[in-house]
Design a protein around this motif. Sequence first.
Motif: not given
Length: 356
Positions: A88-99
């Motif tokens: 959900d782009v509106k509520t997500t926090e930056n940055p998003i870590d992808i492992v």
Amino acid sequence: MITRTRSYFQCVIENSPVLINLFFITFSKNITFNFNTSTGKVEYFKAGDLNTQSNYFYDGTLTLDLEKDEYYFLLSNEDFPPIQKIIDVKTTENPIDIVFTKENYIYVKGIVKNNSSNLGNVNVSFTNSENKSFHFSTDIFGEFIAYLPPNNYSINAERFGYTLDKKNKIIYNFSSARKTYSLELNLIELSCFIQGKVIDENNHSIPYPKIFIKNGENIIQGEGDEFGMFKFPVNSGIITILAQKNSFFQNGVVRKIEKNSSITNIEIPLSKIRYSITGIVTNGIKALDKVELQLVNEDNSKITTTYSDENGYFEFYKIPSNRKVFILVLKDNKILKKTELIDLNKDIKDFNIILD
């Protein structure tokens, strides 16, 4: 002379560049992904999108300007299993870590051949015991790599003009996580085959039709796919193809196939079986004319409307079969009577309606 009047909103916007920026920023947001690999691909879409968008990253990071909505993401790197996420782009926090990780996955290193020749451009699918499928393609050297959750899998490999060798049509036990499996698949070239689809009167495909093929002394039975498509290996000679589907009249075609050749784009049209409903509307004493009757599907969608004649007679003519329907009797848009459900699998005669 034409006078143009500008709205208050237009005047404010033209004189307020900051407000313009705020207006657009309100509806979008920058999302940054940080990856543990330097390169890869991000595919994404939101509900209502007609197409999937994609971006590549080359330095372990990617920033996207997205609407404040919920998006579906597929994040991939050729050396790791892909990752699926809903964000959900509106509520997500930056940055998003992808492992990316190979934990709890098995590794299949495969090759597809036709006898001693490697085959590229082959679609290879793995289907597990939960009926979930994973799809991969061979490169120009006939090789592919598959990362899969541990499970038992059936395998299929498809390329036009070929069929998977029966010895490969078994259940494979890929149950040990973090283990590497080697797999060799063999495709057999079809010297002769037929390919086509089954359609209805409106040129729409009919899913999963039954197919019967008379090929010399042999009778081949099979089924089309969800798009009505079928493909079968055959011997040269005269071929009779018959298609069947519940609630349709069967139909077939005859073709002659030469040695080492194939016939594609065969179309077999099927006509819907239709039935009629007839009866008389009365008040128990006399026939009633000009009575409005609606034929309605079980899901309450209207099929058609008719009216009784001077003798009270009505007819719903040639309605597509294999459905349950009922009749509404109306006057001035008011329902006077609703009949019981009618199973439309034959002509219904003398379906008389008595109004109180």
